[in-house]
Design a protein around this motif. Structure first.
Motif, PDB file in Angstrom:
ATOM      1  N   ASN A 147      -2.095   6.720  -3.151  1.00  0.00           N
ATOM      2  CA  ASN A 147      -2.814   7.548  -2.177  1.00  0.00           C
ATOM      3  C   ASN A 147      -1.791   8.477  -1.537  1.00  0.00           C
ATOM      4  OD1 ASN A 147      -3.906   8.547   0.308  1.00  0.00           O
ATOM      5  ND2 ASN A 147      -5.439   6.931   0.297  1.00  0.00           N
ATOM      6  N   GLY A 148      -1.821   9.736  -1.943  1.00  0.00           N
ATOM      7  CA  GLY A 148      -0.806  10.683  -1.485  1.00  0.00           C
ATOM      8  C   GLY A 148      -0.797  10.891   0.014  1.00  0.00           C
ATOM      9  N   GLY A 170       0.829  -1.194   0.000  1.00  0.00           N
ATOM     10  CA  GLY A 170       0.000   0.000   0.000  1.00  0.00           C
ATOM     11  C   GLY A 170       0.859   1.237   0.000  1.00  0.00           C
ATOM     12  N   SER A 171       0.224   2.405  -0.104  1.00  0.00           N
ATOM     13  CA  SER A 171       0.953   3.669  -0.185  1.00  0.00           C
ATOM     14  C   SER A 171       1.682   3.992   1.114  1.00  0.00           C
ATOM     15  CB  SER A 171      -0.007   4.799  -0.543  1.00  0.00           C
ATOM     16  OG  SER A 171      -0.613   4.565  -1.797  1.00  0.00           O
ATOM     17  N   GLY A 180       5.619  16.458  -4.874  1.00  0.00           N
ATOM     18  CA  GLY A 180       4.278  16.540  -5.419  1.00  0.00           C
ATOM     19  C   GLY A 180       3.885  15.291  -6.179  1.00  0.00           C
ATOM     20  N   LEU A 181       2.606  15.255  -6.564  1.00  0.00           N
ATOM     21  CA  LEU A 181       2.036  14.148  -7.320  1.00  0.00           C
ATOM     22  C   LEU A 181       1.964  14.516  -8.794  1.00  0.00           C
ATOM     23  CD1 LEU A 181      -0.947  13.108  -4.999  1.00  0.00           C
ATOM     24  CD2 LEU A 181       1.488  12.510  -4.819  1.00  0.00           C
ATOM     25  N   PHE A 230     -12.231  12.918  -2.807  1.00  0.00           N
ATOM     26  CA  PHE A 230     -11.274  14.007  -2.741  1.00  0.00           C
ATOM     27  C   PHE A 230      -9.870  13.534  -3.129  1.00  0.00           C
ATOM     28  CE2 PHE A 230     -14.761  15.500  -0.297  1.00  0.00           C
ATOM     29  CZ  PHE A 230     -14.722  16.888  -0.357  1.00  0.00           C
ATOM     30  N   ALA A 231      -8.978  14.490  -3.360  1.00  0.00           N
ATOM     31  CA  ALA A 231      -7.601  14.191  -3.752  1.00  0.00           C
ATOM     32  C   ALA A 231      -6.704  13.884  -2.560  1.00  0.00           C
ATOM     33  CB  ALA A 231      -7.018  15.366  -4.541  1.00  0.00           C
ATOM     34  N   GLY A 232      -7.279  13.754  -1.390  1.00  0.00           N
ATOM     35  CA  GLY A 232      -6.540  13.383  -0.184  1.00  0.00           C
ATOM     36  C   GLY A 232      -7.524  12.918   0.865  1.00  0.00           C
ATOM     37  N   ASP A 233      -7.027  12.243   1.870  1.00  0.00           N
ATOM     38  CA  ASP A 233      -7.907  11.690   2.896  1.00  0.00           C
ATOM     39  C   ASP A 233      -8.618  12.784   3.692  1.00  0.00           C
ATOM     40  OD1 ASP A 233      -7.149   9.216   2.119  1.00  0.00           O
ATOM     41  OD2 ASP A 233      -5.895   8.780   3.864  1.00  0.00           O
TER      42      ASP A 233
END
Length: 384
Positions: free
Chosen positions: A129-130, A99-100, A150-151, A270-273
């Motif tokens: 998952n950033g 996992g990430s 960054g991603l 969303f782009a993050g948790d």
């Protein structure tokens, strides 16, 4: 430290600008380019032929930054040559990891030595998952070593991204570069510039980056209520209205961008948790404040320098969110020009528009995954 730049545009590279390279130091090449170019042109092969001993990192983007200009469908290249700094790279593919979070732990373990002074992380922006990646890094780092990055992006398509670390770029890769020694200095600043509106609310049901309920009510229903007429333009209009998220147990806020909505479950991705128990507030775009944030982020990086090394940083790496690019539109160059005005002509600018920015929220804090910010990292070598 010597720095040179090139831009690949319309089928060819421009002439180099910047310093004359000696080929005697340790070299690092960062290339930020459109995904379709990285897929169809063997830039890694070209660069490896010209710089056989360099570490070469390639990253797909949602827009390329070359000095004060922002481009699409190009490759923005920066070549660094260090005299007294050593480097180590590590690359892993998320498909080979549990996992990430575990990927983040493994990356930092591989780089960590007593001489490590800074880590740059560039990650796939679609499969990784950033938030979990950064959590894994910080689990090992404990906040002692500055980490930014960054991603990778894929324009405004959000389909797949590419990263290559001393190899041709591929989906799922995470690359990290460790900088070692006491002659290297990296400074950072990160700001958003969004306006907060409406009362604070509580996240009552979420799973990772999937938000279902706010204050025990449908998250999407509440969001549409606040958007008013913009609700009819979802999901595109979501970039204009991110969420400010205060994580449980902290006083610091991060911004989260909405990637998609689900009318059936009345939820948002969303782009993050967005952990359960977080406090959230809605945000909206303000053009002038977005530009001002770039100015202040640049100014904040200069505060890291002591008086005896207050010269302009040699290089500034800009990683800014794709949402800012889409919102600013034809005013996007004002963001990079604002940074240049702070640093002056002695500082080269490079970078890209991303699917997420990695940087500490505070000057000396833990790194976090952020959205809708401009994150600036400056690179310098100093004589002690």
């Amino acid at each position: 430290m010597r720095v040179a730049q090139q831009l690949y545009r319309n089928g060819k590279f421009t002439d180099k600008t910047g310093d004359e390279l000696t080929d005697k130091g340790i070299q690092l090449i960062l290339g930020f380019g459109a995904k379709q170019l990285l897929e169809h042109i063997d830039f890694y092969g070209m660069l490896k032929n010209d710089y056989p001993f360099a570490n070469i990192i390639l990253c797909s983007t949602a827009g390329e930054i070359y000095d004060t200009e922002v481009f699409d469908d190009t490759l923005s290249l920066v070549i660094m040559e260090f005299e007294k700094t050593t480097l180590q790279t590590v690359s892993i593919n998320i498909k080979d990891q549990a996992g990430s979070f575990e990927a983040g732990e493994k990356i930092f373990h591989a780089l960590h030595t007593p001489e490590l002074c800074y880590v740059l992380v560039l990650s796939d922006g679609a499969m990784v998952n950033g938030s979990e990646l950064v959590r894994g890094i910080q689990e090992v780092n404990k906040g002692n070593i500055p980490v930014t990055g960054g991603l990778a992006g894929d324009a405004d398509r959000f389909i797949s991204t590419l990263i290559g670390c001393n190899q041709k770029p591929e989906n799922g890769n995470i690359a990290a570069i460790g900088f070692y020694g006491n002659h290297f200095t990296a400074a950072h600043g990160s700001l958003g510039g969004w306006e907060i509106f409406g009362p604070e609310k509580k996240v009552t049901r979420s799973v990772s980056n999937h938000l279902f309920e706010i204050d025990d009510k449908s998250a999407l229903g509440i969001y549409k209520q606040y958007l008013g007429r913009y609700a009819e333009e979802l999901p595109g209009s979501a970039l204009l209205f991110p969420l400010s998220v205060c994580l449980p147990g902290t006083n610091s806020s991060v911004v989260r961008t909405i990637l998609s909505i689900d009318d059936e479950t009345q939820s948002m991705v969303f782009a993050g948790d967005i952990p359960e128990g977080s406090s959230v507030r809605f945000m909206k775009a303000n053009f002038d404040k977005l530009i001002d944030a770039a100015t202040h982020a640049a100014a904040n990086t200069l505060r890291h320098f002591s008086d005896d090394i207050q010269q302009n940083p040699r290089l500034a790496l800009l990683i800014s969110c794709v949402g800012r690019k889409l919102i600013l539109g034809n005013r996007i160059d004002e963001e990079t020009e604002a940074v240049k005005n702070i640093f002056g002509d002695g500082t080269m600018l490079c970078g890209f528009y991303s699917y997420g920015e990695i940087a500490p929220i505070n000057t000396d804090g833990r790194c976090e995954l952020q959205n809708q910010t401009i994150t600036i990292t400056t690179f310098n070598e100093v004589n002690l």
